[in-house]
Design an enzyme around this catalytic site. Structure first.
Site, PDB file in Angstrom:
ATOM      1  N   THR A 289     -11.436   2.752  -6.877  1.00 29.88           N
ATOM      2  CA  THR A 289     -11.768   3.187  -8.240  1.00 29.88           C
ATOM      3  C   THR A 289     -13.001   4.090  -8.185  1.00 29.88           C
ATOM      4  OG1 THR A 289     -12.975   1.111  -8.476  1.00 29.88           O
ATOM      5  CG2 THR A 289     -10.777   1.188  -9.438  1.00 29.88           C
TER       6      THR A 289
ATOM      7  N   LYS B 277     -21.382   4.867  -6.760  1.00 28.04           N
ATOM      8  CA  LYS B 277     -20.512   5.130  -7.915  1.00 28.04           C
ATOM      9  C   LYS B 277     -20.541   4.028  -8.958  1.00 28.04           C
ATOM     10  CE  LYS B 277     -16.645   2.565  -6.553  1.00 28.04           C
ATOM     11  NZ  LYS B 277     -15.881   1.603  -7.297  1.00 28.04           N
TER      12      LYS B 277
ATOM     13  N   TYR C 185     -22.007   5.516   6.509  1.00 25.79           N
ATOM     14  CA  TYR C 185     -23.051   5.268   5.507  1.00 25.79           C
ATOM     15  C   TYR C 185     -23.888   4.042   5.850  1.00 25.79           C
ATOM     16  CZ  TYR C 185     -21.306   1.105   3.107  1.00 25.79           C
ATOM     17  OH  TYR C 185     -20.946  -0.178   2.817  1.00 25.79           O
TER      18      TYR C 185
ATOM     19  N   ASN D  18     -24.695  -3.717  -8.772  1.00 23.88           N
ATOM     20  CA  ASN D  18     -24.848  -2.568  -7.866  1.00 23.88           C
ATOM     21  C   ASN D  18     -25.792  -1.510  -8.434  1.00 23.88           C
ATOM     22  OD1 ASN D  18     -23.447  -3.612  -5.776  1.00 23.88           O
ATOM     23  ND2 ASN D  18     -21.536  -2.532  -6.181  1.00 23.88           N
TER      24      ASN D  18
ATOM     25  N   ASP E 218       0.862  -1.189   0.000  1.00 23.59           N
ATOM     26  CA  ASP E 218       0.000   0.000   0.000  1.00 23.59           C
ATOM     27  C   ASP E 218       0.893   1.230   0.000  1.00 23.59           C
ATOM     28  OD1 ASP E 218      -3.270   0.298   0.842  1.00 23.59           O
ATOM     29  OD2 ASP E 218      -2.031   2.118   0.949  1.00 23.59           O
TER      30      ASP E 218
ATOM     31  N   THR F  38     -13.424  -2.669  -8.764  1.00 29.32           N
ATOM     32  CA  THR F  38     -14.565  -2.543  -9.665  1.00 29.32           C
ATOM     33  C   THR F  38     -14.200  -1.629 -10.832  1.00 29.32           C
ATOM     34  OG1 THR F  38     -15.964  -2.734  -7.713  1.00 29.32           O
ATOM     35  CG2 THR F  38     -17.023  -1.949  -9.719  1.00 29.32           C
TER      36      THR F  38
ATOM     37  N   CYS G 234     -19.376   1.878  -2.945  1.00 28.74           N
ATOM     38  CA  CYS G 234     -19.758   1.165  -4.179  1.00 28.74           C
ATOM     39  C   CYS G 234     -21.071   1.613  -4.815  1.00 28.74           C
ATOM     40  CB  CYS G 234     -19.826  -0.324  -3.880  1.00 28.74           C
ATOM     41  SG  CYS G 234     -18.215  -0.992  -3.429  1.00 28.74           S
TER      42      CYS G 234
ATOM     43  N   LYS H 265     -20.499  -6.940 -12.279  1.00 28.09           N
ATOM     44  CA  LYS H 265     -20.254  -6.255 -10.995  1.00 28.09           C
ATOM     45  C   LYS H 265     -20.930  -4.881 -10.948  1.00 28.09           C
ATOM     46  CE  LYS H 265     -18.786  -4.723  -7.183  1.00 28.09           C
ATOM     47  NZ  LYS H 265     -19.189  -5.214  -5.888  1.00 28.09           N
TER      48      LYS H 265
HETATM   49  N1  LIG Z   1     -15.535  -1.346   0.203  1.00 29.49           N
HETATM   50  C1  LIG Z   1     -16.327  -2.273  -0.252  1.00 29.49           C
HETATM   51  O1  LIG Z   1     -17.228  -2.680   0.437  1.00 29.49           O
HETATM   52  C2  LIG Z   1     -16.144  -2.864  -1.635  1.00 29.49           C
HETATM   53  C3  LIG Z   1     -16.921  -3.966  -1.993  1.00 29.49           C
HETATM   54  C4  LIG Z   1     -16.754  -4.538  -3.239  1.00 29.49           C
HETATM   55  C5  LIG Z   1     -15.848  -3.977  -4.140  1.00 29.49           C
HETATM   56  N2  LIG Z   1     -15.126  -2.880  -3.773  1.00 29.49           N
HETATM   57  C6  LIG Z   1     -14.176  -2.350  -4.741  1.00 29.49           C
HETATM   58  O2  LIG Z   1     -12.880  -2.742  -4.318  1.00 29.49           O
HETATM   59  C7  LIG Z   1     -11.942  -1.711  -4.615  1.00 29.49           C
HETATM   60  C8  LIG Z   1     -11.228  -1.289  -3.347  1.00 29.49           C
HETATM   61  O3  LIG Z   1     -12.188  -0.751  -2.466  1.00 29.49           O
HETATM   62  P1  LIG Z   1     -11.845  -0.471  -0.945  1.00 29.49           P
HETATM   63  O4  LIG Z   1     -13.123  -0.210  -0.284  1.00 29.49           O
HETATM   64  O5  LIG Z   1     -10.961  -1.526  -0.403  1.00 29.49           O
HETATM   65  O6  LIG Z   1     -11.000   0.871  -1.081  1.00 29.49           O
HETATM   66  P2  LIG Z   1     -10.090   1.527   0.053  1.00 29.49           P
HETATM   67  O7  LIG Z   1     -10.013   2.973  -0.290  1.00 29.49           O
HETATM   68  O8  LIG Z   1     -10.547   1.123   1.410  1.00 29.49           O
HETATM   69  O9  LIG Z   1      -8.684   0.842  -0.173  1.00 29.49           O
HETATM   70  C9  LIG Z   1      -7.895   1.091  -1.289  1.00 29.49           C
HETATM   71  C10 LIG Z   1      -6.462   1.027  -0.840  1.00 29.49           C
HETATM   72  O10 LIG Z   1      -5.632   1.146  -1.991  1.00 29.49           O
HETATM   73  C11 LIG Z   1      -4.494   1.914  -1.614  1.00 29.49           C
HETATM   74  N3  LIG Z   1      -3.851   2.432  -2.808  1.00 29.49           N
HETATM   75  C12 LIG Z   1      -4.218   3.458  -3.603  1.00 29.49           C
HETATM   76  N4  LIG Z   1      -3.346   3.601  -4.611  1.00 29.49           N
HETATM   77  C13 LIG Z   1      -2.410   2.625  -4.448  1.00 29.49           C
HETATM   78  C14 LIG Z   1      -1.262   2.253  -5.172  1.00 29.49           C
HETATM   79  N5  LIG Z   1      -0.879   2.890  -6.285  1.00 29.49           N
HETATM   80  N6  LIG Z   1      -0.506   1.227  -4.708  1.00 29.49           N
HETATM   81  C15 LIG Z   1      -0.875   0.554  -3.579  1.00 29.49           C
HETATM   82  N7  LIG Z   1      -1.963   0.867  -2.863  1.00 29.49           N
HETATM   83  C16 LIG Z   1      -2.730   1.890  -3.298  1.00 29.49           C
HETATM   84  C17 LIG Z   1      -5.079   2.986  -0.707  1.00 29.49           C
HETATM   85  O11 LIG Z   1      -4.081   3.588   0.075  1.00 29.49           O
HETATM   86  C18 LIG Z   1      -6.065   2.160   0.110  1.00 29.49           C
HETATM   87  O12 LIG Z   1      -5.462   1.620   1.272  1.00 29.49           O
HETATM   88  C19 LIG Z   1     -12.730  -0.603  -5.296  1.00 29.49           C
HETATM   89  O13 LIG Z   1     -12.694  -0.759  -6.688  1.00 29.49           O
HETATM   90  C20 LIG Z   1     -14.139  -0.848  -4.810  1.00 29.49           C
HETATM   91  O14 LIG Z   1     -15.101  -0.351  -5.710  1.00 29.49           O
HETATM   92  C21 LIG Z   1     -15.239  -2.334  -2.549  1.00 29.49           C
END
Ligand SMILES: NC(=O)c1ccc[n+]([C@@H]2O[C@H](COP(=O)([O-])OP(=O)(O)OC[C@H]3O[C@@H](n4cnc5c(N)ncnc54)[C@H](O)[C@@H]3O)[C@@H](O)[C@H]2O)c1
Length: 470
Positions: free
Chosen positions: A116, A298, A353, A245, A59, A152, A295, A241
């Protein structure tokens, strides 16, 4: 296809280039990386480490890396089993986190779970994190490995963004030298670990072989009886996906529009919903104070990015309008006491949320606070989970206010003593955005109640509803 089936029954022929990778994935001797250690990447890394793989988490945020290496979950919220699993796999040295992308050079499979989002104004995808991750991975990619994007994506992103970026920066050819897969996550905060093993997954290969090889990894993750691993192409996975949503958002928008109809007509949407859902094939969802999270607000925009659509933007508008509607309900309740929003003190309960999480991304409460402040109210807020709001107690926040707006049905709010709170406020106006307070009880305690989906005249009767055998 069940995640626990024998691999021979779930995979096709693997070429020589990827035979060692397939064997290491089968035997759990593959070295894995998870790029992005947020709500998704952290439980994914822990689950893979718990399944027996050696995992490095990467990260860009040093605090998250430090927390994980200290054996701690890098975010707040009730996540059953995750703190224990994380502490165990870190202690066993199966999971280590780093900010140094050089660790990727050693890995056989690299999973990407970076954020994303979409632009707040244009609603177009913002792939800064994705492009950053790809730029870190590409130059360190070895032949015979696999990259899986779990984030996503808008339809076509694997083809137009991910594959070209990896080929450009690695000098390798996708499909021939390196496998590329889109396996979008379906987890929900609050049950991340359980979701990972129990929810069916779409495994979208950019080639059939890529999907086949990825199945060898995911069958160690998706292990619950009945959960399936469904191989597809990457574009189908992108649309499934974002489509699932968008479907939910549209369904919630319908429930919210029904709530507005019932309010206008003086009816009770909860009774109406119960009875609608007795009709075969009807599954009306819960109306409420708005839709948030990373999610649902967006992904519908990702689904339709680059095209013109009508239903999905309309649903977004209905759901995005609910926080302003909550402000209208507060104004309506205040008017009964000769007050206006301007100059009134309003307490907002719940800033995340969703109940029982600190996740406040795209929270409707943030929109509500802005709407109330924009209309001249003096707003205070409380949340038992969100760090910025949890230092004060509910009692502190409601002291002397003119209205209390309940935005999130946190467990901690379910047992609130509304009779006691009525004694602390200046004016007892209560706006319930989550059907979390017994309106009749609140009215008896002296509250002027407004609730999403319940016409004002009906508020005290909100919980009546006679049921007779059909
Ligand atoms: N949160 C959810 O409930 C959920 C559910 C299903 C799908 N998703 C999808 O999963 C993906 C991640 O979501 P999330 O909720 O975990 O996001 P998040 O913001 O919690 O985590 C993303 C992580 O990526 C890190 N990051 C950003 N740029 C980086 C890079 N260049 N190198 C390494 N790390 C980097 C950030 O610091 C952060 O820790 C998104 O596409 C989201 O749409 C999320």
């Amino acid at each position: 296809m069940n995640g626990s089936l024998d691999v021979d029954t779930v995979t096709g022929v693997v070429s020589d280039t990827f035979t060692p990778l397939a064997a290491h994935l089968d035997a759990r001797t593959a070295r894995l990386a998870v790029v992005g250690l947020g709500f998704v990447g952290t439980p994914v890394a822990c689950t893979l480490a718990g399944a027996g793989y050696t995992v490095v988490g990467v990260d860009v945020v040093a605090d998250k890396v430090d927390a994980i290496n200290a054996g701690q979950v890098p975010f707040e919220g009730e996540e059953p089993g995750l703190p224990e699993l994380l502490a165990r796999v870190v202690a066993e040295e199966r999971l280590v986190a780093t900010t140094d992308p050089e660790a990727l050079r050693l890995c056989d499979a690299i999973l990407v779970a970076v954020d994303t989002p979409v632009d707040a104004v244009t609603h177009q995808p913002v792939y800064r994190a994705l492009e950053g991750a790809l730029a870190a991975i590409g130059p360190r990619l070895r032949p015979g490995t696999i990259v899986v994007i779990e984030s996503t994506l808008a339809p076509g992103t694997m083809d137009r963004v991910v594959a070209p970026a990896l080929e450009r920066t690695s000098g390798l050819q996708i499909g021939r030298d390196v496998l590329l897969v889109h396996c979008p996550e379906r987890v929900m905060p609050g049950r991340l670990l359980a979701n990972l093993s129990s929810m069916s997954r779409v495994v979208g290969g950019t080639t059939p072989e890529a999907a086949d090889v990825a199945l060898r990894l995911y069958r160690h993750v998706v292990t619950a009886p009945g959960a399936t691993l469904d191989a597809s192409d990457a574009l189908t996975a992108e649309i499934v996906k974002t489509g699932e949503n968008a479907y939910r958002d549209v369904q919630i928008a319908f429930a919210n529009e029904m709530a507005l109809v019932c309010e206008a007509a003086g009816a009770d949407v909860w009774r109406v919903r119960d009875l609608i859902n007795k009709s075969p094939g009807r599954h009306m969802l819960l109306p409420g104070a708005g839709v948030g999270g990373h999610c649902i607000p967006k992904d519908p925009w990702l689904l339709i990015s680059g095209m013109t659509a009508r239903l999905i933007p309309a649903a977004r508008a209905v759901n995005d309008g609910m926080p302003a509607h909550m402000a209208d309900l507060a104004a309506d309740g205040l008017a009964e006491h000769g007050l206006r929003l301007r100059g009134s003190r309003i307490a907002v309960l719940g800033m995340s949320y969703l109940e029982d999480t600190e996740d406040d991304r795209n929270s409707p409460s943030t929109a509500l606070v802005a709407a109330l402040a924009g209309r001249g109210a003096d707003v205070t807020a409380h949340d038992p989970w969100v760090p910025a709001y949890r230092d004060r107690t509910v009692d502190d926040v409601v002291d002397g206010v003119d209205a209390v707006v309940l935005m999130v049905a946190h467990t901690a709010y379910r047992g609130l003593d509304w009779a006691a709170i009525a004694g602390r406020v200046r004016t007892a106006v209560l706006v319930d955005g989550r059907h979390a307070v017994d309106a009749g009880m609140a009215a008896r305690c002296g509250w002027t109640v407004r609730a999403v989906g319940i016409g004002p005249a009906r508020a005290p009767l909100a919980h009546r509803g006679d049921e007779h055998p059909g």
